[in-house]
Design a protein around this motif. Structure first.
Motif: not given
Length: 175
Positions: A94, A96, A100, A103-106
């Motif tokens: 993940v 981050e 904020s 969005s996160n990249k997973e």
């Protein structure tokens, strides 16, 4: 039991009349007039209407797959298969961002690991090509080898992903 060749006509008590369209080590692939394509076991109870006596190569898919793997190992740029450490299997990486609102990249960790292994293998191939080059003198080879060693050193962070320590990146060793 003699194998039927492709083109043999049969009658099956469940599927009716059909033609053998493929033969594997365990099955006939038969296209039936009323039921379409079905696979039946070689020892199924069938009536042979017309046998075609061709040579049938009954190599299985897994045998083809193993042959291909062997060929790829021998001739491809990939030098080895490196397993991922068990603790990472099924995990995600993940990324981050600090902001904020973003969005996160997973990414599945196996996907990331595969890319790291490919980088390592391509660096190894480059190293081999440099060492066997006829166009570079010895000093140029040494200089390029030092760059490669530093690249390996930069990648040691990823050693935590490898199951076997022998697969790890190794930079300059302290003397």
């Amino acid at each position: 039991m003699q194998l039927l060749g492709i083109g043999s006509r049969i009658s099956h008590n469940e599927y009716g009349k059909g033609v053998v369209t493929n033969v594997t080590s365990k099955h006939y692939w038969v296209t039936f007039m009323d039921n379409g394509l079905e696979t039946i076991d070689l020892d199924d109870d069938i009536e042979v209407i017309e046998a075609v006596e061709d040579e049938v190569d009954t190599i299985s898919f897994s045998e083809v797959e193993q042959s291909l793997i062997s060929i790829l190992r021998k001739w491809s740029d990939a030098s080895s298969i490196s397993p991922i450490a068990d603790k990472w299997k099924g995990g995600n990486l993940v990324l981050e961002p600090k902001d904020s609102n973003l969005s996160n990249k997973e990414v599945p960790i196996e996907t990331f690991f595969h890319k790291i292994v490919m980088v390592r293998d391509r660096i190894r191939v480059m190293e081999q090509k440099i060492n066997s080059s006829k166009n570079l003198d010895d000093q140029e080879k040494v200089d390029l080898q030092q760059y490669i060693t530093r690249i390996y050193g930069s990648l040691t962070t990823f050693n935590v992903l490898f199951k076997n320590q022998s697969d790890n990146f190794v930079g300059e060793r302290n003397k």
